[in-house]
Design a protein around this motif. Structure first.
Motif: not given
Length: 180
Positions: A69-98
């Motif tokens: 159940g431990r997180p080993v990777a993530f993608v964070t994002g949000y919809r742009r308020p002025d362009r709700p059909r656009t996802l801004l990807v803030w960060q992508v990171a993967v644990d070194e072992a993966h």
């Protein structure tokens, strides 16, 4: 696994074996902060910001979990308020072992498919500093897989950053229109 988790898991077709996908939750904030810190390349935000992110933007973010159940990777994002059909990807990171298993691409593909299926999505944006070849490859290959153009423009140059520390420019990658 709940029914909602099973539905989410089905959207991530290319996950490496032994990993499952989920939405982040509040208790994942510390693990996301650690993965970002250990990456050595991401701008590290405060631990508080990762907690808020997991609470307020879980619907536009994703984590990969190990069998325990431990997180080993993530993608964070949000919809742009002025362009709700656009996802801004803030960060992508993967644990070194993966790393090196296609996990970042699988998370990005699955997340955007999920968002496109629920509310529509026509574009993805992210910023990348020059020389970050891993991120450049991730997002240009994402665009190719989804038949989209990539436009690049400097969004923030070094002079925009107020903290006095040298900072490379942030180049905005606009990927779209998407065919998901």
């Amino acid at each position: 696994m709940t029914a909602a988790q099973a539905d989410l898991q089905a959207e991530f077709l290319e996950m490496p074996e032994g990993l499952r996908i989920d939405r982040p939750n509040l208790v994942d904030g510390a693990a996301l902060w650690r993965i970002a810190k250990d990456s050595g390349t991401l701008d590290l935000n405060s631990s508080y910001s990762y907690l808020l992110w997991c609470r307020d933007f879980a619907g536009t973010s994703a984590v990969a979990r190990a069998a325990d159940g431990r997180p080993v990777a993530f993608v964070t994002g949000y919809r742009r308020p002025d362009r709700p059909r656009t996802l801004l990807v803030w960060q992508v990171a993967v644990d070194e072992a993966h790393r090196g298993r296609g996990l970042a691409g699988a998370l990005l593909d699955g997340l955007t498919r999920r968002i496109a299926g629920s509310d529509g999505l026509t574009a993805v944006e992210t910023t990348i500093t020059p020389g970050n070849t891993a991120s450049e490859r991730l997002f240009t290959s994402y665009a190719a897989r989804h038949g989209a153009r990539v436009e690049r423009d400097v969004l923030f140059d070094a002079a925009h950053f107020p903290d006095g520390a040298p900072h490379d420019p942030e180049v905005l990658y606009r990927i779209g229109p998407l065919s998901l």
